[in-house]
Write a protein that holds these residues in place. Structure first.
Motif, PDB file in Angstrom:
ATOM      1  N   TRP A  15      63.014  17.554  67.152  1.00  0.00           N
ATOM      2  CA  TRP A  15      61.957  18.065  68.018  1.00  0.00           C
ATOM      3  C   TRP A  15      61.517  16.949  68.959  1.00  0.00           C
ATOM      4  CZ3 TRP A  15      60.747  16.875  62.878  1.00  0.00           C
ATOM      5  CH2 TRP A  15      59.753  15.910  62.681  1.00  0.00           C
ATOM      6  N   GLN A  16      60.738  17.314  69.957  1.00  0.00           N
ATOM      7  CA  GLN A  16      60.237  16.347  70.938  1.00  0.00           C
ATOM      8  C   GLN A  16      58.714  16.322  70.919  1.00  0.00           C
ATOM      9  OE1 GLN A  16      61.912  17.561  74.710  1.00  0.00           O
ATOM     10  NE2 GLN A  16      63.762  16.343  74.389  1.00  0.00           N
ATOM     11  N   GLU A  17      58.158  15.147  71.151  1.00  0.00           N
ATOM     12  CA  GLU A  17      56.719  14.984  71.269  1.00  0.00           C
ATOM     13  C   GLU A  17      56.410  14.036  72.420  1.00  0.00           C
ATOM     14  OE1 GLU A  17      54.589  13.903  67.774  1.00  0.00           O
ATOM     15  OE2 GLU A  17      55.714  15.286  66.475  1.00  0.00           O
ATOM     16  N   SER A  18      55.271  14.256  73.053  1.00  0.00           N
ATOM     17  CA  SER A  18      54.799  13.352  74.101  1.00  0.00           C
ATOM     18  C   SER A  18      53.840  12.345  73.480  1.00  0.00           C
ATOM     19  CB  SER A  18      54.091  14.132  75.213  1.00  0.00           C
ATOM     20  OG  SER A  18      55.004  14.993  75.864  1.00  0.00           O
ATOM     21  N   GLU A  19      54.069  11.061  73.763  1.00  0.00           N
ATOM     22  CA  GLU A  19      53.231  10.004  73.224  1.00  0.00           C
ATOM     23  C   GLU A  19      52.785   9.062  74.343  1.00  0.00           C
ATOM     24  OE1 GLU A  19      55.155   9.645  68.721  1.00  0.00           O
ATOM     25  OE2 GLU A  19      55.393   8.003  70.163  1.00  0.00           O
ATOM     26  N   ARG A  20      51.574   8.529  74.187  1.00  0.00           N
ATOM     27  CA  ARG A  20      51.041   7.574  75.162  1.00  0.00           C
ATOM     28  C   ARG A  20      51.329   6.154  74.687  1.00  0.00           C
ATOM     29  NH1 ARG A  20      47.218   8.623  78.849  1.00  0.00           N
ATOM     30  NH2 ARG A  20      45.950   6.818  78.227  1.00  0.00           N
ATOM     31  N   HIS A  21      51.860   5.349  75.582  1.00  0.00           N
ATOM     32  CA  HIS A  21      52.180   3.956  75.279  1.00  0.00           C
ATOM     33  C   HIS A  21      51.664   3.050  76.393  1.00  0.00           C
ATOM     34  CE1 HIS A  21      54.971   4.820  71.909  1.00  0.00           C
ATOM     35  NE2 HIS A  21      55.177   5.946  72.569  1.00  0.00           N
ATOM     36  N   LYS A  22      51.352   1.831  76.030  1.00  0.00           N
ATOM     37  CA  LYS A  22      50.896   0.852  77.012  1.00  0.00           C
ATOM     38  C   LYS A  22      52.114   0.086  77.530  1.00  0.00           C
ATOM     39  CE  LYS A  22      47.068  -1.293  76.217  1.00  0.00           C
ATOM     40  NZ  LYS A  22      46.049  -2.240  75.673  1.00  0.00           N
ATOM     41  N   ASN A  23      52.285   0.065  78.842  1.00  0.00           N
ATOM     42  CA  ASN A  23      53.428  -0.633  79.430  1.00  0.00           C
ATOM     43  C   ASN A  23      53.117  -2.117  79.623  1.00  0.00           C
ATOM     44  OD1 ASN A  23      51.808  -0.828  81.721  1.00  0.00           O
ATOM     45  ND2 ASN A  23      52.781   0.952  82.722  1.00  0.00           N
ATOM     46  N   SER A  24      54.057  -2.839  80.250  1.00  0.00           N
ATOM     47  CA  SER A  24      53.911  -4.295  80.408  1.00  0.00           C
ATOM     48  C   SER A  24      52.759  -4.670  81.335  1.00  0.00           C
ATOM     49  CB  SER A  24      55.221  -4.884  80.950  1.00  0.00           C
ATOM     50  OG  SER A  24      55.573  -4.266  82.177  1.00  0.00           O
ATOM     51  N   ASP A  25      52.310  -3.720  82.162  1.00  0.00           N
ATOM     52  CA  ASP A  25      51.183  -3.984  83.062  1.00  0.00           C
ATOM     53  C   ASP A  25      49.851  -3.662  82.396  1.00  0.00           C
ATOM     54  OD1 ASP A  25      52.938  -4.710  85.078  1.00  0.00           O
ATOM     55  OD2 ASP A  25      53.146  -2.643  85.790  1.00  0.00           O
TER      56      ASP A  25
END
Length: 391
Positions: free
Chosen positions: A51-61
């Motif tokens: 299955w697929q899920e959307s997740e929030r991640h902090k990028n390098s900026d």
């Protein structure tokens, strides 16, 4: 005209129990000459979860962004591959390839769910140089025997009791207690599950009815990119009753549900776990929340012999069999000495095999493509007829 393939099985309905041997022939018909590397017969049994899920991640900026995560899991139970023809030219014609495959005893039961499946299939793979392989497959149902007679706990009746307050302080209307009883803790598909519901309404609110649901609960476990589970629940049978239990009164209701074709409960810690529950919801009048109670019901493939006897005595009210207390074991109504011995399996009608109820969206295999398409498949399970039904 493209090549075609037929799978001739020793069991025409393509249903097998773990430990059995699958025999037959694969018949390949070609209309033109082919250059091949090999022809293989493959039998594959595996569980897949995706299955697929959307997740929030902090990028390098240091900013948050949303990305899609693909969760997957896989377990292989059998992967048997045999080459039946070597490299060379394959002239047009009809070719018959016999096969003989023994299923491991540990194979779990075939199962289809929203986020995964346990599936078994025969494949004929024509490997071709400098071209896509020709692949043909035939899905089968594999059943792991779950004889409910082997666990004495399945033969015990189940009673669940709940007590709830109607409303909340300072508007408490009183208490309601409800007791649900079933004569056995386990059943097989096709059997009649009988129940009693005792309501003791010591509140100032009326109970206007109740709903009964038999639900199938499946837990899917992904292994990558990390371990995570996802649950689904679907209703396979339901009833709505408008029987009332007025304020400051007691009532007892009796009913039954016929269980449809459905998979048995799983027995191992695999990536797909199946269980079943019988659930009741009481409708409380006024601006009060409904009350609910749930009972686990184990599903197997071979019914309890005493439960089949009980279906033959279904005209006897369930309350009569229980009395005022819950017995420690199912009660048989025959007073003969032989009633102490469970009936032989031969005394009862054999099951038919029926497709499972399509209760939710079929799983889409993430590895399928235009050359190896995913086949919509519904497994078949043993369904036991009622005692008065003809074969």
């Amino acid at each position: 005209m493209p090549s075609s393939c037929e799978f001739e099985l020793n069991n025409p309905i393509a249903v097998y129990y773990s430990g059995e041997t699958i025999t037959g022939n694969v018949v390949l018909q070609t209309t033109s000459e082919k250059n091949i590397r090999s022809i293989r017969i493959r039998f594959l049994g595996e569980a897949k979860v995706s299955w697929q899920e959307s997740e929030r991640h902090k990028n390098s900026d240091g900013e948050y962004e949303t990305r899609t995560v693909n969760f997957r899991g896989n377990e292989v139970y059998i992967d048997n591959s045999t080459m039946v023809r070597g490299a060379g030219k394959l002239p047009p014609g009809t070719y018959t390839f016999p096969f003989n495959i023994t299923l491991p005893l540990s194979c779990p039961t075939s199962c289809e769910g929203k986020y995964g499946h346990i599936r078994y299939a025969l494949w004929l793979i024509v490997e071709r140089p400098h071209a896509f392989d020709n692949e043909f497959n035939k899905p089968l149902t594999v059943l792991r025997t779950a004889d409910l007679n082997l666990d004495p706990e399945h033969k015990l009746p189940i009673q669940v009791e709940e007590m709830d307050s109607i409303g909340c302080w300072p508007c408490n209307s009183g208490n309601v207690s409800y007791i649900v009883r079933v004569p056995f803790g386990a059943y097989a598909p096709g059997q009649t599950l009988r129940y009693s519901l005792l309501i003791q309404n010591q509140s100032m609110s009326d109970i206007s009815g109740y709903e009964v649901e038999f639900n199938e609960n499946i837990t899917f476990t992904a292994q990558l990119p990390r371990r995570k589970t996802r649950d689904t629940s679907s209703t396979l049978a339901s009833q709505v009753h408008e029987d009332k239990c007025l304020r400051l009164s007691n009532r007892e209701f009796h009913g039954e549900l016929v269980l449809p074709s459905l998979p048995p409960d799983t027995e191992d810690d695999g990536i797909i776990d199946v269980s079943h529950t019988l659930e009741f919801e009481l409708e409380v009048d006024g601006c009060h929340s409904n009350k609910s109670v749930s009972i686990p019901i184990y599903i197997g493939t071979v019914p309890i012999t005493e439960s089949l006897v009980a279906e033959q005595t279904a005209t006897v009210p369930l309350a009569t069999r229980y009395g005022n207390v819950t017995p420690s074991a199912p009660l048989l109504l025959d007073s003969d000495e032989e009633s102490d011995k469970p009936p032989a399996y031969a005394d009862f009608k054999p099951p038919s095999f029926e497709e499972a109820i399509r209760s939710q969206s079929p799983f889409k295999d993430p590895d399928a493509n235009e050359h190896t398409p995913d086949i919509g498949f519904m497994p078949m399970y043993p369904v036991y007829p009622k005692p008065n039904e003809s074969l």
